[in-house]
Design a protein around this motif. Structure first.
Motif, PDB file in Angstrom:
ATOM      1  N   ASP A  22       0.837  -1.213   0.000  1.00  9.05           N
ATOM      2  CA  ASP A  22       0.000   0.000   0.000  1.00  9.05           C
ATOM      3  C   ASP A  22       0.866   1.255   0.000  1.00  9.05           C
ATOM      4  O   ASP A  22       0.568   2.235  -0.705  1.00  9.05           O
ATOM      5  CB  ASP A  22      -0.914   0.018   1.226  1.00  9.05           C
ATOM      6  N   LEU A  23       1.931   1.257   0.788  1.00  3.16           N
ATOM      7  CA  LEU A  23       2.809   2.427   0.861  1.00  3.16           C
ATOM      8  C   LEU A  23       3.504   2.682  -0.474  1.00  3.16           C
ATOM      9  O   LEU A  23       3.671   3.833  -0.895  1.00  3.16           O
ATOM     10  CB  LEU A  23       3.848   2.245   1.974  1.00  3.16           C
ATOM     11  N   GLN A  24       3.891   1.603  -1.158  1.00  2.00           N
ATOM     12  CA  GLN A  24       4.485   1.770  -2.489  1.00  2.00           C
ATOM     13  C   GLN A  24       3.481   2.407  -3.442  1.00  2.00           C
ATOM     14  O   GLN A  24       3.823   3.299  -4.222  1.00  2.00           O
ATOM     15  CB  GLN A  24       4.931   0.412  -3.047  1.00  2.00           C
ATOM     16  N   ILE A  25       2.232   1.956  -3.391  1.00  2.00           N
ATOM     17  CA  ILE A  25       1.180   2.513  -4.250  1.00  2.00           C
ATOM     18  C   ILE A  25       0.991   3.994  -3.962  1.00  2.00           C
ATOM     19  O   ILE A  25       0.878   4.819  -4.881  1.00  2.00           O
ATOM     20  CB  ILE A  25      -0.138   1.735  -4.053  1.00  2.00           C
ATOM     21  N   LEU A  26       0.967   4.364  -2.680  1.00  5.07           N
ATOM     22  CA  LEU A  26       0.789   5.768  -2.319  1.00  5.07           C
ATOM     23  C   LEU A  26       1.940   6.629  -2.839  1.00  5.07           C
ATOM     24  O   LEU A  26       1.734   7.748  -3.311  1.00  5.07           O
ATOM     25  CB  LEU A  26       0.658   5.904  -0.796  1.00  5.07           C
ATOM     26  N   HIS A  27       3.158   6.106  -2.733  1.00  4.22           N
ATOM     27  CA  HIS A  27       4.314   6.843  -3.259  1.00  4.22           C
ATOM     28  C   HIS A  27       4.163   7.088  -4.756  1.00  4.22           C
ATOM     29  O   HIS A  27       4.403   8.201  -5.251  1.00  4.22           O
ATOM     30  CB  HIS A  27       5.608   6.071  -2.992  1.00  4.22           C
ATOM     31  N   LEU A  28       3.758   6.069  -5.483  1.00  4.21           N
ATOM     32  CA  LEU A  28       3.620   6.188  -6.937  1.00  4.21           C
ATOM     33  C   LEU A  28       2.445   7.089  -7.311  1.00  4.21           C
ATOM     34  O   LEU A  28       2.511   7.830  -8.298  1.00  4.21           O
ATOM     35  CB  LEU A  28       3.458   4.801  -7.554  1.00  4.21           C
ATOM     36  N   LEU A  29       1.362   7.042  -6.514  1.00  8.93           N
ATOM     37  CA  LEU A  29       0.256   7.978  -6.735  1.00  8.93           C
ATOM     38  C   LEU A  29       0.736   9.418  -6.568  1.00  8.93           C
ATOM     39  O   LEU A  29       0.337  10.316  -7.314  1.00  8.93           O
ATOM     40  CB  LEU A  29      -0.885   7.696  -5.756  1.00  8.93           C
ATOM     41  N   GLY A  30       1.596   9.620  -5.580  1.00 10.81           N
ATOM     42  CA  GLY A  30       2.134  10.956  -5.343  1.00 10.81           C
ATOM     43  C   GLY A  30       2.999  11.454  -6.477  1.00 10.81           C
ATOM     44  O   GLY A  30       3.186  12.662  -6.631  1.00 10.81           O
ATOM     45  N   GLU A  31       3.520  10.528  -7.271  1.00 11.29           N
ATOM     46  CA  GLU A  31       4.325  10.895  -8.444  1.00 11.29           C
ATOM     47  C   GLU A  31       3.474  10.987  -9.704  1.00 11.29           C
ATOM     48  O   GLU A  31       3.998  11.067 -10.820  1.00 11.29           O
ATOM     49  CB  GLU A  31       5.442   9.870  -8.637  1.00 11.29           C
ATOM     50  N   ASN A  32       2.151  10.928  -9.536  1.00  8.41           N
ATOM     51  CA  ASN A  32       1.193  11.037 -10.637  1.00  8.41           C
ATOM     52  C   ASN A  32       1.299   9.887 -11.627  1.00  8.41           C
ATOM     53  O   ASN A  32       1.019  10.062 -12.828  1.00  8.41           O
ATOM     54  CB  ASN A  32       1.351  12.380 -11.365  1.00  8.41           C
ATOM     55  N   GLN A  33       1.710   8.720 -11.137  1.00  8.57           N
ATOM     56  CA  GLN A  33       1.787   7.540 -11.994  1.00  8.57           C
ATOM     57  C   GLN A  33       0.381   7.008 -12.255  1.00  8.57           C
ATOM     58  O   GLN A  33      -0.497   7.068 -11.394  1.00  8.57           O
ATOM     59  CB  GLN A  33       2.637   6.459 -11.322  1.00  8.57           C
ATOM     60  N   ALA A  79       1.843  -6.248  -9.949  1.00  5.62           N
ATOM     61  CA  ALA A  79       0.474  -6.633  -9.584  1.00  5.62           C
ATOM     62  C   ALA A  79      -0.463  -6.181 -10.695  1.00  5.62           C
ATOM     63  O   ALA A  79      -0.124  -5.295 -11.498  1.00  5.62           O
ATOM     64  CB  ALA A  79       0.058  -5.993  -8.265  1.00  5.62           C
ATOM     65  N   SER A  80      -1.626  -6.775 -10.744  1.00  7.13           N
ATOM     66  CA  SER A  80      -2.589  -6.411 -11.780  1.00  7.13           C
ATOM     67  C   SER A  80      -3.186  -5.042 -11.487  1.00  7.13           C
ATOM     68  O   SER A  80      -3.213  -4.592 -10.328  1.00  7.13           O
ATOM     69  CB  SER A  80      -3.695  -7.458 -11.861  1.00  7.13           C
ATOM     70  N   GLU A  81      -3.686  -4.369 -12.554  1.00  4.31           N
ATOM     71  CA  GLU A  81      -4.361  -3.089 -12.359  1.00  4.31           C
ATOM     72  C   GLU A  81      -5.563  -3.244 -11.449  1.00  4.31           C
ATOM     73  O   GLU A  81      -5.873  -2.361 -10.639  1.00  4.31           O
ATOM     74  CB  GLU A  81      -4.810  -2.511 -13.715  1.00  4.31           C
ATOM     75  N   THR A  82      -6.272  -4.399 -11.600  1.00  2.00           N
ATOM     76  CA  THR A  82      -7.437  -4.642 -10.755  1.00  2.00           C
ATOM     77  C   THR A  82      -7.045  -4.662  -9.280  1.00  2.00           C
ATOM     78  O   THR A  82      -7.732  -4.086  -8.425  1.00  2.00           O
ATOM     79  CB  THR A  82      -8.106  -5.974 -11.134  1.00  2.00           C
ATOM     80  N   ALA A  83      -5.920  -5.308  -8.965  1.00  2.00           N
ATOM     81  CA  ALA A  83      -5.449  -5.378  -7.577  1.00  2.00           C
ATOM     82  C   ALA A  83      -5.070  -3.992  -7.059  1.00  2.00           C
ATOM     83  O   ALA A  83      -5.358  -3.634  -5.915  1.00  2.00           O
ATOM     84  CB  ALA A  83      -4.270  -6.332  -7.466  1.00  2.00           C
ATOM     85  N   VAL A  84      -4.432  -3.181  -7.933  1.00  2.00           N
ATOM     86  CA  VAL A  84      -4.037  -1.837  -7.530  1.00  2.00           C
ATOM     87  C   VAL A  84      -5.280  -0.988  -7.247  1.00  2.00           C
ATOM     88  O   VAL A  84      -5.366  -0.304  -6.225  1.00  2.00           O
ATOM     89  CB  VAL A  84      -3.176  -1.173  -8.620  1.00  2.00           C
ATOM     90  N   LYS A  85      -6.260  -1.037  -8.164  1.00  2.00           N
ATOM     91  CA  LYS A  85      -7.482  -0.255  -7.984  1.00  2.00           C
ATOM     92  C   LYS A  85      -8.230  -0.689  -6.723  1.00  2.00           C
ATOM     93  O   LYS A  85      -8.804   0.147  -6.007  1.00  2.00           O
ATOM     94  CB  LYS A  85      -8.369  -0.403  -9.210  1.00  2.00           C
ATOM     95  N   TYR A  86      -8.229  -1.992  -6.438  1.00  2.00           N
ATOM     96  CA  TYR A  86      -8.905  -2.514  -5.245  1.00  2.00           C
ATOM     97  C   TYR A  86      -8.264  -1.946  -3.982  1.00  2.00           C
ATOM     98  O   TYR A  86      -8.959  -1.509  -3.059  1.00  2.00           O
ATOM     99  CB  TYR A  86      -8.833  -4.047  -5.253  1.00  2.00           C
ATOM    100  N   ARG A  87      -6.921  -1.925  -3.963  1.00  2.00           N
ATOM    101  CA  ARG A  87      -6.228  -1.402  -2.780  1.00  2.00           C
ATOM    102  C   ARG A  87      -6.458   0.106  -2.631  1.00  2.00           C
ATOM    103  O   ARG A  87      -6.664   0.602  -1.512  1.00  2.00           O
ATOM    104  CB  ARG A  87      -4.727  -1.704  -2.882  1.00  2.00           C
ATOM    105  N   VAL A  88      -6.441   0.824  -3.720  1.00  2.00           N
ATOM    106  CA  VAL A  88      -6.671   2.263  -3.648  1.00  2.00           C
ATOM    107  C   VAL A  88      -8.086   2.553  -3.161  1.00  2.00           C
ATOM    108  O   VAL A  88      -8.302   3.445  -2.329  1.00  2.00           O
ATOM    109  CB  VAL A  88      -6.426   2.921  -5.021  1.00  2.00           C
ATOM    110  N   ARG A  89      -9.064   1.781  -3.645  1.00  2.00           N
ATOM    111  CA  ARG A  89     -10.450   1.983  -3.220  1.00  2.00           C
ATOM    112  C   ARG A  89     -10.612   1.732  -1.716  1.00  2.00           C
ATOM    113  O   ARG A  89     -11.314   2.466  -1.018  1.00  2.00           O
ATOM    114  CB  ARG A  89     -11.375   1.070  -4.023  1.00  2.00           C
ATOM    115  N   ASN A  90      -9.941   0.690  -1.204  1.00  2.00           N
ATOM    116  CA  ASN A  90      -9.993   0.413   0.244  1.00  2.00           C
ATOM    117  C   ASN A  90      -9.407   1.566   1.043  1.00  2.00           C
ATOM    118  O   ASN A  90      -9.939   1.946   2.095  1.00  2.00           O
ATOM    119  CB  ASN A  90      -9.240  -0.875   0.562  1.00  2.00           C
TER     120      ASN A  90
END
Length: 360
Positions: A306-317, A328-339
């Protein structure tokens, strides 16, 4: 194998007081019930240095006495536990069992107000007693009364009554600092021909309350539960080595009798001023505080992915770039972001980024 022993030291000048005897009785009974070896000592040096898990129970009422005993115990690596006859914990670092005199005074005030008393006095305040200054402080705080409404013990209970009698009509409720003072007050009121008023309540709930005429409404100090609380602390500090100190405050109980006409407890009306309530909560209503609260909830929830995802979101990825970067799959990433959005109470990826703008 080292035999665990609980050591008990009592402040000598209070040993014959009823509260002390009741506390000792409860401690001995609870130790026997829990199969704890209890050894009474006259001083901390009597505790053998060979006992690496020694705990000293200190039954006391004087701050200077407990402070000295705690220092002595700490110097010998002994865990001190104060069984303290006061309304607040001793002014030193130690575990403690105390009576909650603030709660007891609040109960007395609430009871009298609930039965219709609005003009209250505190009677027989002994400045030399360890608990009375605490009771007076609480009384003034809870009632917003004047210091003149607190009648000091004046050389004798008879003289205290003589000082109080001229002001009797100013009060419809009297809180006595102890049962002896209440019995004396009620007796003197009868002798003065004014029995039946004002309502009288006291602290202690000693046997005299049930036998005196009229019987006395009193709030019990429950020293009988000192033992259970003390042994519970003893077990905790032996079992949980990370514990530094443990504090237990004992509840008080109301016993209604004739001196308040056996009127049952009714919670008094205490309207809350909206402006005051708002002032108390302003800090937690601050938008920055609310944002940091949400961030803390999120960080407690996040794992490394989750922390890796947040870092990458902060970089506008993009989601595609993030999924590639973390394998990881896009579906898995979107699921974690939604949670994470749901946890923070936001509704989009952009709101989540805005929440964390100065972190990632």
């Amino acid at each position: 194998m080292c035999v665990q022993m609980l050591y008990l030291m009592t402040e000598e000048m209070y040993r014959d007081f009823p509260w002390c005897q009741r506390s000792l009785k409860s401690l001995r009974a609870e130790a026997k019930k829990k199969h704890v070896a209890l050894q009474e000592i006259g001083g901390i040096p009597e505790i053998p240095a060979s006992d690496p898990e020694a705990v000293a129970m200190l039954l006391c009422a004087t701050e200077s006495w407990i402070r000295r005993r705690v220092c002595e115990a700490r110097a010998r690596n002994v865990h001190p536990v104060a069984l303290y006859n006061r309304g607040r914990r001793p002014d030193c670092t130690c575990s403690a069992v105390t009576m909650d005199l603030n709660e007891a005074m609040q109960l007395a005030v609430d009871y009298l107000r609930g039965i219709g008393c609005s003009r209250l006095a505190l009677y027989a305040v002994n400045p030399e007693a360890t608990s009375d200054p605490c009771r007076m402080e609480a009384f003034l705080r809870f009632t917003q009364a004047r210091p003149e409404d607190c009648y000091a013990f004046d050389r004798s209970l008879s003289q205290t009554f003589s000082a109080f009698l001229p002001h009797l009509d100013a009060y419809d409720g009297v809180i006595c600092t102890n049962d002896y003072a209440a019995a004396s007050l009620l007796h003197n009121l009868q002798c003065a021909g004014v029995a039946g008023r004002p309502h009288v309540i006291s602290f202690g709930n000693m046997e005299i309350c049930s036998f005196f005429k009229p019987t006395i409404t009193s709030i019990s100090d429950d020293y009988e539960h000192f033992g259970a609380a003390a042994i519970s602390i003893y077990k905790s500090v032996l079992r949980e080595k990370y514990i530094s100190t443990v504090e237990v405050s004992l509840h008080s109980r109301l016993h209604v009798r004739d001196s308040t006409q056996n009127l049952p407890f009714r919670a008094p009306d205490a309207p809350v001023c909206p402006a005051e309530a708002a002032r108390k909560n302003l800090f937690y209503q601050d938008p920055d505080v609310d944002r940091m609260r949400k961030m803390e909830l999120l960080f407690n929830y996040c794992d490394e992915l989750d922390l890796q995802i947040l870092h990458l979101l902060g970089e506008n990825q993009s989601y595609a770039a993030i999924s590639e970067a973390i394998y990881a799959s896009e579906t898995a990433v979107k699921y974690r972001v939604r949670n994470m959005e749901n946890l923070c109470g936001v509704h989009s990826r952009s709101e989540l980024k805005a929440l964390l703008w100065d972190v990632f």
